[in-house]
Scaffold this active site. Sequence first.
Site, PDB file in Angstrom:
ATOM      1  N   THR A   1     -13.688 -11.223   8.063  1.00 14.59           N
ATOM      2  CA  THR A   1     -13.658  -9.998   7.668  1.00 14.59           C
ATOM      3  C   THR A   1     -14.602  -9.009   8.495  1.00 14.59           C
ATOM      4  O   THR A   1     -15.660  -9.446   8.566  1.00 14.59           O
ATOM      5  CB  THR A   1     -13.907  -9.697   6.248  1.00 14.59           C
ATOM      6  OG1 THR A   1     -13.715  -8.259   5.940  1.00 14.59           O
ATOM      7  CG2 THR A   1     -15.014 -10.220   5.639  1.00 14.59           C
ATOM      8  N   GLY A   2     -14.113  -7.829   8.915  1.00 17.70           N
ATOM      9  CA  GLY A   2     -14.963  -6.861   9.641  1.00 17.70           C
ATOM     10  C   GLY A   2     -15.558  -5.988   8.714  1.00 17.70           C
ATOM     11  O   GLY A   2     -16.258  -4.856   9.177  1.00 17.70           O
TER      12      GLY A   2
ATOM     13  N   ASN B   1      -8.113  -4.291  -4.921  1.00 18.71           N
ATOM     14  CA  ASN B   1      -7.967  -4.034  -3.606  1.00 18.71           C
ATOM     15  C   ASN B   1      -6.645  -3.196  -3.054  1.00 18.71           C
ATOM     16  O   ASN B   1      -6.499  -2.804  -1.940  1.00 18.71           O
ATOM     17  CB  ASN B   1      -8.005  -5.687  -2.914  1.00 18.71           C
ATOM     18  CG  ASN B   1      -7.095  -6.624  -3.251  1.00 18.71           C
ATOM     19  OD1 ASN B   1      -7.576  -7.206  -4.409  1.00 18.71           O
ATOM     20  ND2 ASN B   1      -6.000  -6.800  -3.092  1.00 18.71           N
TER      21      ASN B   1
ATOM     22  N   ARG C   1     -10.542 -16.336   0.683  1.00 18.90           N
ATOM     23  CA  ARG C   1      -9.051 -15.865   0.225  1.00 18.90           C
ATOM     24  C   ARG C   1      -8.555 -17.015  -0.999  1.00 18.90           C
ATOM     25  O   ARG C   1      -8.773 -18.260  -0.750  1.00 18.90           O
ATOM     26  CB  ARG C   1      -8.236 -16.070   1.188  1.00 18.90           C
ATOM     27  CG  ARG C   1      -8.192 -14.928   2.420  1.00 18.90           C
ATOM     28  CD  ARG C   1      -7.848 -13.616   1.709  1.00 18.90           C
ATOM     29  NE  ARG C   1      -8.107 -12.318   2.475  1.00 18.90           N
ATOM     30  CZ  ARG C   1      -7.055 -11.759   3.319  1.00 18.90           C
ATOM     31  NH1 ARG C   1      -5.723 -12.184   2.807  1.00 18.90           N
ATOM     32  NH2 ARG C   1      -7.163 -10.847   3.903  1.00 18.90           N
TER      33      ARG C   1
ATOM     34  N   CYS D   1      -9.919  -2.033   2.280  1.00 16.80           N
ATOM     35  CA  CYS D   1     -10.536  -2.070   0.787  1.00 16.80           C
ATOM     36  C   CYS D   1     -11.699  -2.381   0.499  1.00 16.80           C
ATOM     37  O   CYS D   1     -12.682  -2.162  -0.407  1.00 16.80           O
ATOM     38  CB  CYS D   1      -9.227  -2.871  -0.012  1.00 16.80           C
ATOM     39  SG  CYS D   1      -8.946  -4.504   0.654  1.00 16.80           S
ATOM     40  N   THR D   2     -12.201  -3.636   1.229  1.00 17.71           N
ATOM     41  CA  THR D   2     -13.348  -4.276   1.092  1.00 17.71           C
ATOM     42  C   THR D   2     -14.455  -3.235   1.486  1.00 17.71           C
ATOM     43  O   THR D   2     -15.645  -3.388   0.837  1.00 17.71           O
ATOM     44  CB  THR D   2     -13.512  -5.438   2.034  1.00 17.71           C
ATOM     45  OG1 THR D   2     -12.385  -6.387   1.390  1.00 17.71           O
ATOM     46  CG2 THR D   2     -14.728  -6.217   1.590  1.00 17.71           C
TER      47      THR D   2
ATOM     48  N   ILE E   1       0.776  -1.181  -0.014  1.00 20.62           N
ATOM     49  CA  ILE E   1       0.008   0.100   0.037  1.00 20.62           C
ATOM     50  C   ILE E   1       0.915   1.312  -0.112  1.00 20.62           C
ATOM     51  O   ILE E   1       0.571   2.172  -0.556  1.00 20.62           O
ATOM     52  CB  ILE E   1      -1.082  -0.144   1.134  1.00 20.62           C
ATOM     53  CG1 ILE E   1      -2.056  -1.172   0.994  1.00 20.62           C
ATOM     54  CG2 ILE E   1      -1.613   1.092   1.236  1.00 20.62           C
ATOM     55  CD1 ILE E   1      -2.867  -1.267  -0.191  1.00 20.62           C
TER      56      ILE E   1
ATOM     57  N   ASP F   1      10.765   3.785   6.457  1.00 22.19           N
ATOM     58  CA  ASP F   1      10.860   2.070   6.464  1.00 22.19           C
ATOM     59  C   ASP F   1      11.990   1.664   7.042  1.00 22.19           C
ATOM     60  O   ASP F   1      13.273   1.792   6.397  1.00 22.19           O
ATOM     61  CB  ASP F   1      10.636   1.413   5.321  1.00 22.19           C
ATOM     62  CG  ASP F   1      10.068  -0.018   5.162  1.00 22.19           C
ATOM     63  OD1 ASP F   1      10.545  -0.717   5.964  1.00 22.19           O
ATOM     64  OD2 ASP F   1       8.989  -0.438   4.643  1.00 22.19           O
TER      65      ASP F   1
END
Length: 332
Positions: A208-209, A313, A231, A149-150, A12, A32
């Site tokens: 998934t929430g 996604n 998945r 994303c969902t 992402i 990072d």
Amino acid sequence: MSKIGINGFGRIGRLVLRAAIDKGASVVAVNDPFIDVNYMVYLFKFDSTHGRFKGTVAAEGGFLVVNGQKITVFSERDPANINWASAGAEYVVESTGVFTTIDKASTHLKGGAKKVIISAPSADAPMFVCGVNLDAYSPDMKVVSNASCTTNCLAPLAKVINDNFEIVEGLMTTVHATTATQKTVDGPSGKLWRDGRGAAQNIIPAATGAAKAVGKVIPALNGKLTGMAFRVPTPNVSVVDLTVRLGKGATYDEIKAKVEEASKGPLKGILGYTDEEVVSTDFFSDTHSSVFDAKAGISLNDKFVKLISWYDNEFGYSNRVIDLIKYMQSKD
């Protein structure tokens, strides 16, 4: 436009940078601790899913230089130690997947960040979905979540259906592409035993929430939706199956017409619409949050329907991160 910092240069993080470039937003810093600047160049330049970066990218004097623009690189494990102010970064994208609560994400503020946008669902940060509930944003919010994303795929579709036909109740299934949290071969996965099975070999039922989270961004749907995921062994692009009972009867053609109308009007760029014979790879690098598949849905009767919507996604979501930041900047 205010300047952006990115914490976590993973899937992402890197695609948020690509989206920022496409949308004319300014990213001035990346943190990072696990990859140096030369490795950042390599990972940003070459992408197995979205293809090679079409601009220029190089490492110069410790900076990541993209299309001639210098980006400061930090390598801090503790967000509190990242000197965002020194690079001029005011809006920080928290895309490590680790610091997803207000308390943890707020540590970015110590380094000079003014706002933090979590690129994941959050247990306590206010959640926003572009096209659905941005009007709930207020400038006193320091840490916000761009949801998942969902949820970004489901919420715009659910909004159109609920606004026009009333959702009494519904169940969502997302057939979801593989993500970095999965295992290449069978391995331990804490309490989620199935999640530890080989990603390339299996269809894996998972929690998934995302559907319940729609109730947070559309309060009228709170308690009316829940869902689960499968998945599957594909690298990118997922698809939502939303099966709902409607309060107001409608033919499938009437539903299609309202979704198409929204896709050309208030939700343009967020919710797409297609009546072509599409499959998942047709949506690689698609910038919509959600693309309604008019030919894939079915209705049992005028109050019970199954609706299908595709989403990249990775890239669709990353574009919404930038859109959310732009909206926040317009209000702050």
